[in-house]
Design a protein around this motif. Structure first.
Motif, PDB file in Angstrom:
ATOM      1  N   VAL A  67       0.866  -1.181   0.000  1.00  0.00           N
ATOM      2  CA  VAL A  67       0.000   0.000   0.000  1.00  0.00           C
ATOM      3  C   VAL A  67       0.897   1.222   0.000  1.00  0.00           C
ATOM      4  N   LEU A  71      -1.306   6.876   1.012  1.00  0.00           N
ATOM      5  CA  LEU A  71      -2.689   6.492   0.772  1.00  0.00           C
ATOM      6  C   LEU A  71      -3.568   6.765   1.991  1.00  0.00           C
ATOM      7  N   ASP A 109      -4.572  10.401   2.205  1.00  0.00           N
ATOM      8  CA  ASP A 109      -5.566  10.722   1.178  1.00  0.00           C
ATOM      9  C   ASP A 109      -6.941  10.177   1.540  1.00  0.00           C
TER      10      ASP A 109
END
Length: 82
Positions: free
Chosen positions: A21, A25, A28
């Motif tokens: 990942v 991320l 976000d």
């Protein structure tokens, strides 16, 4: 490749390495989730405000127009039986 073989292949791939990942991320997702919650809350408040305004407008109209009162008759009934 049939379904059980595909499932076992996918399970082997997932068990072999942890899913990768991207590091940014999470930030976000939190930002987008917060934005979605704020928009949903604002939309819900706006809809409640519109519902309240419509109820107030209906009450004001009903008190001014009094639609439950029978309108006065424009003609007089015939005089019979004198």
């Amino acid at each position: 490749m049939n379904l059980p073989e595909r499932e076992s292949a996918v399970r082997r791939m997932l068990e072999r390495t942890p899913p990768q990942v991207p590091a940014d991320l999470y930030a976000d997702v939190v930002r987008r989730g917060g934005r979605m919650l704020r928009r949903r809350t604002a939309a819900r408040r706006l809809l409640w405000l519109l519902l309240f305004a419509a109820a107030v407008a209906f009450i004001v109209w009903a008190t001014m127009a009094r639609p439950w009162v029978e309108p006065p008759s424009d003609t007089t009934p015939p005089l019979t039986g004198w």
